[in-house]
Design a protein around this motif. Structure first.
Motif, mmCIF file in Angstrom:
data_model
loop_
_atom_site.group_PDB
_atom_site.id
_atom_site.type_symbol
_atom_site.label_atom_id
_atom_site.label_comp_id
_atom_site.label_asym_id
_atom_site.label_seq_id
_atom_site.Cartn_x
_atom_site.Cartn_y
_atom_site.Cartn_z
ATOM 1 N N ARG A 151 50.018 85.995 3.641
ATOM 2 C CA ARG A 151 50.325 85.012 4.248
ATOM 3 C C ARG A 151 50.897 85.859 6.156
ATOM 4 N N ASN A 152 51.725 86.761 6.160
ATOM 5 C CA ASN A 152 52.306 86.702 7.688
ATOM 6 C C ASN A 152 50.757 87.782 8.652
ATOM 7 N N PRO A 153 49.781 88.775 8.128
ATOM 8 C CA PRO A 153 49.198 88.606 9.400
ATOM 9 C C PRO A 153 47.947 87.879 9.211
ATOM 10 N N VAL A 202 44.179 83.251 11.475
ATOM 11 C CA VAL A 202 43.209 82.985 10.696
ATOM 12 C C VAL A 202 44.034 82.055 9.424
ATOM 13 N N VAL A 203 43.407 82.113 8.027
ATOM 14 C CA VAL A 203 44.024 81.116 6.760
ATOM 15 C C VAL A 203 44.153 82.347 5.766
ATOM 16 N N GLY A 204 45.563 82.103 5.494
ATOM 17 C CA GLY A 204 45.790 83.708 4.285
ATOM 18 C C GLY A 204 46.319 82.704 3.079
ATOM 19 N N LEU A 205 45.964 82.632 1.890
ATOM 20 C CA LEU A 205 46.332 82.313 0.603
ATOM 21 C C LEU A 205 47.738 83.180 -0.437
ATOM 22 N N ALA A 253 51.177 79.302 -1.796
ATOM 23 C CA ALA A 253 52.050 79.304 0.004
ATOM 24 C C ALA A 253 50.532 79.648 0.624
ATOM 25 N N ILE A 254 50.076 78.805 1.961
ATOM 26 C CA ILE A 254 48.964 79.165 2.876
ATOM 27 C C ILE A 254 49.737 78.710 3.863
ATOM 28 N N SER A 255 48.900 80.543 5.003
ATOM 29 C CA SER A 255 49.670 80.370 6.226
ATOM 30 C C SER A 255 48.252 79.431 7.056
ATOM 31 N N VAL A 256 48.284 78.501 7.399
ATOM 32 C CA VAL A 256 47.413 77.586 8.368
ATOM 33 C C VAL A 256 47.661 78.101 9.789
ATOM 34 N N ILE A 314 52.407 77.933 10.397
ATOM 35 C CA ILE A 314 52.960 77.387 9.859
ATOM 36 C C ILE A 314 52.463 77.873 7.706
ATOM 37 N N GLN A 315 53.680 77.704 7.338
ATOM 38 C CA GLN A 315 53.652 77.653 5.996
ATOM 39 C C GLN A 315 53.456 76.426 5.204
ATOM 40 N N ILE A 316 52.572 76.317 3.912
ATOM 41 C CA ILE A 316 52.639 74.987 3.493
ATOM 42 C C ILE A 316 52.714 75.211 1.956
#
Length: 463
Positions: A182-184, A190-193, A423-426, A439-441
């Motif tokens: 998520r952090n990077p 980009v998107v990270g799950l 949790a996903i970073s978008v 943002i973290q969802i």
């Protein structure tokens, strides 16, 4: 496919390969050209082997020409995270102790990506043994942010996120204990799950009952991320706690959920649980405003995560001591100081300490289950800071509050880790000087497909 480039989506590239509008050799060559252009400055791809990459691409073309069955990632260039063992490929874990290590077998995550038809080209850079959310090590050096090379790309999947954002690869794998997918993703735009625990099984494992770390996908779009998740997810007999849903449930592109009536809980600091940079808080608040404007019901409602900080730190120290204690004893000066301190913190733990941590995890999971009966998703910061200077090991203060260790500034991610929820970073905005902020969802455990559908709606809202 007219206009296809390394910046096209992974789904577009895969479709063009299947339609024979571009060959795997041509596509791999385009990516190798981009790597030659950008990697010397950014250090995202390591152990690159162009000759073997082109040979793999040629084999992919021959397979397609012969009418053989092909996988969902057929012909796509791929670089595995350098903590994931890949048979026959140098895998260093970012440590000089493993600088020339070449494994004989694949980790399960690598095995699945190969079976899906990807073309290996190298590895992606990591911090030493994936410890910390800033990617630097004595073997390859520092991975830099593609938007501003003076800044960090995050970590521990920093090489993966940087390579994606710079167009060096169309998809990337990673792993996440305290926020490493998520952090990077937030730092690089980009998107990270981080999937639900059990969604992406791991093998081999030093402790198959340990539940804080998980592999997962990264991509430039939510739709591409779902494609890779379809390859990584699904049960395996070697991982008894894997969730039973087949990976194929993630293969179709996620259909954005209607935002009208979506019950969004929003918090910039989880009720004072951590310090947050004002620029990051502003992006989270802007997301709340945009969601409300699109018809969502947005309320300030932080979950009760009491005990999460102690739980995470206990389990992390226990895990690190069990995994690296003998290595540290054999090489007392061979590991970076922050990692060595984390390992030594596990030496004084008692059975009662670990038992308490698991009781805390159990209580956290129950409270989050109840929380998501009243809310569909939780929105909060991914990282508490924007990308910081690349020559800094970690932020030493946030909004005037001191950060005493390399873990302190990662609470917004690792407090979610011990809930077991996906949790996903978008990407959603930038700082005033143009650095990406995601943002973290978060949603209920097991709700990964729903989370991708929400993320697809948020992605469209962000433009």
């Amino acid at each position: 496919m007219s206009g296809l480039s390394v910046d096209s989506t992974a789904r577009e590239q895969a479709a063009a390969l299947r339609a024979k509008e571009i060959s795997a050799r041509e596509l791999t060559g385009l990516h190798l050209d981009r790597i030659a252009e950008r990697n010397p400055e950014l250090t995202a791809i390591v152990s690159l082997d162009p000759d073997r990459a082109m040979a793999g691409a040629a084999a992919a073309d021959e397979r397609l020409a012969a009418g053989a069955g092909i996988g969902p990632l057929h012909g796509l260039p791929f670089a595995f995270k350098d903590t994931h063992a890949a048979a026959g490929w140098r895998t260093t874990y970012g440590s000089p102790l493993y600088a020339e290590h070449v494994p004989d077998t694949d980790d399960l995550i690598v095995e699945r990506i190969r079976l899906a038809g990807a073309v290996p080209i190298g590895k992606t850079n990591v911090p030493e043994f994936a410890a910390g959310s800033h990617t630097f090590n004595p073997v390859f050096g520092t991975t830099r942010n593609p938007h501003d090379p003076s800044r960090s790309a995050g970590g521990s999947s920093g090489g993966a996120a940087c390579a994606l954002a710079a167009g060096m690869v169309p998809l990337a794998d990673g792993s996440d204990m305290g926020g490493s997918l998520r952090n990077p993703a937030s730092f690089c735009g980009v998107v990270g799950l981080r999937p639900s625990w059990g969604r992406v099984p791991e093998w081999p494992s030093q402790n198959m009952w340990e539940t804080t770390s998980t592999g997962g996908p990264m991509a430039r779009t939510v739709g591409d991320l779902a494609l890779l998740l379809s390859v990584l997810a699904g049960p395996d007999p070697r991982a008894p706690h894997a969730l039973g849903d087949p990976g194929s449930v993630f293969a179709p592109p996620p259909v954005p959920v209607p935002l009208g009536g979506l019950r969004v809980a929003l918090s910039t600091d989880l009720g004072g649980a951590f310090a947050v940079d004002p620029a990051v808080a502003a992006v989270v608040e802007a997301a709340g405003t945009a969601l409300a404007g699109a018809g969502a019901s947005v309320t300030a409602a932080a979950p009760d995560l009491s005990g999460a900080d102690e739980c995470f730190r206990t389990l992390r120290a226990w895990h690190f001591q069990a995994r690296f204690g003998e290595l540290l004893a054999a090489h007392p000066d061979g590991l970076k100081a922050s990692l060595a301190a984390n390992i030594r913190a596990g030496e004084s733990l008692t059975g009662a300490d670990v038992a308490l941590a698991y009781r805390q995890r159990t209580a956290l999971a129950q409270r989050m289950r109840e929380y998501f009966t009243d809310h569909d998703v939780l929105v909060l910061p991914v990282s508490q800071v924007p990308p910081f200077p690349a020559d800094q090991e970690f932020p030493t203060e946030i909004d005037g509050r001191p950060m005493e260790s390399y873990l302190d500034w990662m609470r917004s991610a690792y407090l979610i880790t011990v809930t077991g929820c996906p949790a996903i970073s978008v990407p959603f905005g930038t700082t005033p000087d143009g650095l990406p902020v995601g943002i973290q969802i978060v949603t209920r455990h097991g709700g990964d497909r729903y989370l991708l559908e929400v993320a697809a709606a948020v992605e469209a809202l962000a433009g």
